[in-house]
Scaffold this active site. Structure first.
Site, short mmCIF file in Angstrom:
data_model
loop_
_atom_site.label_atom_id
_atom_site.label_comp_id
_atom_site.label_asym_id
_atom_site.label_seq_id
_atom_site.Cartn_x
_atom_site.Cartn_y
_atom_site.Cartn_z
N GLU A 177 -5.14 -2.24 14.26
CA GLU A 177 -5.66 -1.30 13.26
C GLU A 177 -7.03 -0.81 13.69
O GLU A 177 -7.87 -1.60 14.17
CB GLU A 177 -5.86 -1.96 11.88
CG GLU A 177 -4.67 -1.93 10.99
CD GLU A 177 -4.99 -2.53 9.63
OE1 GLU A 177 -6.04 -2.22 9.03
OE2 GLU A 177 -4.16 -3.32 9.15
N HIS A 208 -2.01 -5.28 -12.48
CA HIS A 208 -1.58 -5.06 -13.86
C HIS A 208 -2.51 -5.74 -14.87
O HIS A 208 -2.79 -5.18 -15.92
CB HIS A 208 -0.13 -5.54 -14.05
CG HIS A 208 0.84 -4.68 -13.29
ND1 HIS A 208 2.08 -5.12 -12.86
CD2 HIS A 208 0.74 -3.40 -12.85
CE1 HIS A 208 2.69 -4.14 -12.20
NE2 HIS A 208 1.90 -3.09 -12.18
N GLN A 210 0.80 -1.22 0.00
CA GLN A 210 0.00 0.00 0.00
C GLN A 210 0.84 1.28 0.00
O GLN A 210 0.34 2.34 -0.34
CB GLN A 210 -0.95 -0.01 1.20
CG GLN A 210 -1.98 -1.13 1.09
CD GLN A 210 -2.91 -1.18 2.28
OE1 GLN A 210 -2.62 -1.80 3.28
NE2 GLN A 210 -4.05 -0.51 2.19
N ASP A 267 2.30 0.56 -8.01
CA ASP A 267 3.64 0.62 -8.62
C ASP A 267 4.52 1.67 -7.94
O ASP A 267 5.72 1.47 -7.75
CB ASP A 267 3.56 0.95 -10.12
CG ASP A 267 3.02 -0.22 -10.95
OD1 ASP A 267 2.67 -1.26 -10.35
OD2 ASP A 267 2.96 -0.09 -12.19
N ARG A 282 3.78 0.17 12.95
CA ARG A 282 3.49 -1.16 12.41
C ARG A 282 3.56 -1.08 10.88
O ARG A 282 2.82 -0.31 10.26
CB ARG A 282 2.09 -1.60 12.87
CG ARG A 282 1.67 -2.90 12.26
CD ARG A 282 0.35 -3.46 12.77
NE ARG A 282 0.07 -4.62 11.96
CZ ARG A 282 -1.01 -4.80 11.21
NH1 ARG A 282 -2.00 -3.94 11.23
NH2 ARG A 282 -1.13 -5.87 10.46
N HIS A 319 1.21 -9.15 4.66
CA HIS A 319 0.03 -8.29 4.51
C HIS A 319 -0.43 -8.39 3.05
O HIS A 319 -0.34 -7.45 2.28
CB HIS A 319 0.38 -6.85 4.90
CG HIS A 319 -0.81 -5.99 5.22
ND1 HIS A 319 -0.98 -5.36 6.44
CD2 HIS A 319 -1.89 -5.65 4.49
CE1 HIS A 319 -2.10 -4.66 6.43
NE2 HIS A 319 -2.68 -4.82 5.26
N TYR A 378 -12.95 -1.98 12.78
CA TYR A 378 -13.33 -0.67 12.28
C TYR A 378 -14.80 -0.31 12.51
O TYR A 378 -15.13 0.86 12.62
CB TYR A 378 -13.08 -0.60 10.76
CG TYR A 378 -11.63 -0.53 10.36
CD1 TYR A 378 -10.83 -1.66 10.34
CD2 TYR A 378 -11.06 0.68 10.00
CE1 TYR A 378 -9.49 -1.60 9.95
CE2 TYR A 378 -9.72 0.76 9.61
CZ TYR A 378 -8.95 -0.38 9.59
OH TYR A 378 -7.63 -0.30 9.21
N ASN A 398 -7.71 -6.19 14.58
CA ASN A 398 -8.08 -5.08 13.71
C ASN A 398 -9.59 -4.94 13.74
O ASN A 398 -10.30 -5.94 13.54
CB ASN A 398 -7.68 -5.35 12.25
CG ASN A 398 -6.20 -5.21 12.00
OD1 ASN A 398 -5.42 -4.99 12.92
ND2 ASN A 398 -5.81 -5.34 10.74
N ASN A 410 -1.62 -10.60 8.50
CA ASN A 410 -2.60 -9.54 8.71
C ASN A 410 -3.94 -9.96 8.11
O ASN A 410 -4.02 -10.29 6.93
CB ASN A 410 -2.16 -8.25 8.01
CG ASN A 410 -3.25 -7.18 8.09
OD1 ASN A 410 -3.49 -6.64 9.16
ND2 ASN A 410 -3.92 -6.92 6.99
N GLU A 411 -4.98 -9.95 8.93
CA GLU A 411 -6.35 -10.18 8.44
C GLU A 411 -6.41 -11.32 7.43
O GLU A 411 -6.79 -11.13 6.26
CB GLU A 411 -6.91 -8.91 7.81
CG GLU A 411 -7.02 -7.74 8.76
CD GLU A 411 -7.93 -6.62 8.26
OE1 GLU A 411 -8.43 -6.73 7.13
OE2 GLU A 411 -8.17 -5.67 9.01
#
Ligand code: NOJ
Length: 497
Positions: free
Chosen positions: A401, A62, A42, A75, A100, A145, A334, A332, A189-190
């Site tokens: 998170e 891509h 990311q 990219d 993190r 991740h 939200y 995590n 992660n997740e």
């Protein structure tokens, strides 16, 4: 004011606080830690620079640019591969205790295998870790991740059980290379997003649609891979490196739609299917998958004509091997959803949703964000923390998170509102309910590549200008707010001492 009027004012204040979640005026415990997070794909960019290999997100963005908002990809992203010193300067200014971030497996091992190590990739992480430590910031490192090396996907990706060993070898290398300086590791992660979106619904990389089969196979490998990495750390590194290892599991809070027994049962089933699927084997004192999943998937598989359950079985030895492989509970979270009882989905095409058979929705009156799935429901987090505390025997919890998306405003008052109310509910869970939460991670340090949403949903405390080749970072109001929270451990102007 007369007593009656005072009483009314008091009642209204309490009502407002519990309804709208005005922050409480107590301090976070002295040793409570604050951080922010990002992930390799990311933010790093440099997707093919200095010997890095291709991973499934490079590949997917891509060939499927049509599936990503504005056809974007990672990219270049925030160009953190070249600008990590600026990232560290922002972290330093925020005053965080930890940062993190995740390692890009294919930056270190271009083919995914440990026979060929890419030294510039290793140097990048060594430099980042050194810069953090020079500034008094602890690195919290995630090994995976979501960015699997493409050659391992060519072998089938996570549904291939042998990936557990390849992951374990990569983990051993990471502990060897960085473990003297890294004391907090997260294996995955997740994993639910990896498995369900990647190998079930097939909407995320690598885009394999195998709902109710591929997702369960993927999770099975991931849980075994995590446990192998944990045991390697335990046996080969813990004595000298003295760090901690865990796996990040994510979930919404699932609130029953009514207080009917059926809705309560449906909400519990949903959290077991969503969260227990990953958390139970590691964090529950009995280990293994939740019984409700074992029973329902076996039953439905039989009715569908399968000779055995679509949910793979752990042997008793595997249950023991995976159970307890954590040093803290990494969470995590939200948002919140509501759950209603639904009569069983008819037997037909297998799917994870049909296996769980509940109706899930969100209240349209809840405040929204730039992400369709993310509604602002601070009280849900407090309930979730209490549920984890009770279900998994009062573990130490680190929130790895939590955060809010908008469209990139610099004066991001809605993000401040989200953080202050979520943090207030977390603080209440600690102080009033006795839940052992010891750390909090704001997602994210800066705006970054938000998967299928590209750069259209912004989660950052800092803005990144993606139209500028320099990827200029600019502080937002929420960063100033968070900085003050970290410095004072208090969410309002003055806190009770
Ligand atoms: C969870 C993921 O770990 C992260 O990659 C993502 O950007 C945030 N949530 C926000 O959706």
């Amino acid at each position: 004011m007369k007593f009656n009027q005072l009483l009314i004012v008091f009642v209204v204040q309490v009502f407002l606080r519990t309804t709208y979640g005005e922050p409480i005026n107590k301090k976070f415990p002295e040793n409570f830690l604050f951080g922010t997070a990002t992930a390799s794909y990311q933010v790093e960019g440099a997707w093919i620079t200095d010997g890095k290999g291709e991973n499934i997100w490079d590949h997917f963005t891509h060939i499927h640019s049509d599936l990503i908002a504005n056809g974007d990809n990672g990219d270049i992203a925030c160009d953190s591969y070249n600008k990590y010193q600026e990232d560290v300067a922002m972290l330093k200014d925020l005053g965080v205790n930890f940062y993190r971030f995740s390692l890009s497996w294919s930056r270190i091992l271009p083919s995914g295998f440990t026979n060929q190590v890419n030294q510039p990739g290793v140097d990048y992480y060594k430099n980042l870790i050194a810069a953090l430590k020079e500034n008094g910031i602890e690195p919290y490192v995630t090994l995976y991740h979501w960015d699997l090396p493409e050659p391992l996907q060519e072998l089938g990706g996570w549904p291939n059980p042998d990936l557990a060993d390849y992951f374990a070898e990569y983990a051993r290398l990471a502990f060897t290379l960085f473990g003297d300086d890294v004391k907090n590791w997260m294996t995955f992660n997740e994993a639910k997003q990896t498995c369900q979106l990647g190998y079930g619904y097939g909407v995320y990389a690598p885009g394999v649609a195998s709902d109710g089969i591929g997702d369960y196979l993927c999770a099975h490998t991931v849980l075994r891979a995590h446990a192998k990495a944990y045991h390697i750390y335990d046996e080969e590194f813990r004595a000298t490196q003295n760090g901690r290892v865990s796996m990040v599991v994510d979930t919404d809070w699932f609130e029953p739609d009514s207080d009917s027994e059926e809705d309560i049962e449906a909400a519990e089933r949903r959290i077991q299917f969503n969260f227990g699927w990953y958390a139970n084997a590691i964090y529950h004192p009995d280990g293994n998958y939740p019984q409700v999943m074992i029973d329902r998937i076996a039953d439905r598989s039989q009715q569908e004509g399968f000779p055995r359950s679509r949910l793979p079985e752990f042997t008793p030895e595997e249950v023991e091997y995976i159970k307890g492989t954590y040093d803290f509970f990494a969470l995590n979270t939200y948002t919140t959803s509501l759950v209603k009882w639904s009569d069983d989905y008819p037997i037909g095409t297998p799917s994870w949703d049909a296996d769980g058979s509940v109706t899930v929705y969100q209240d349209s009156s809840w405040n929204s964000s730039a992400s369709g799935w993310l509604k602002v429901v601070p009280w849900g987090t407090r309930k979730l923390l209490n549920w984890i505390d009770q279900t998994y025997d009062h573990p130490e919890i680190v929130i790895t998170e939590n955060g809010y998306s908008d469209h990139g405003e610099l004066d991001d008052q809605d993000r401040i509102n989200y953080y202050s109310k979520y943090l207030s509910n977390i603080l209440q869970a600690i102080l009033e309910d006795g839940v052992n939460v010891t750390g909090y991670t704001a997602w994210s340090l800066m705006d970054n590549f938000e998967w299928l949403s590209g750069y259209t949903e912004k989660f950052g405390l800092y803005q990144v200008d993606f139209t500028d080749p320099n990827r200029t970072r600019t502080i937002k109001s929420s960063a100033k707010f968070y900085k003050n929270v970290i410095a004072t451990k208090c969410l309002v102007d003055t806190c009770e001492e």
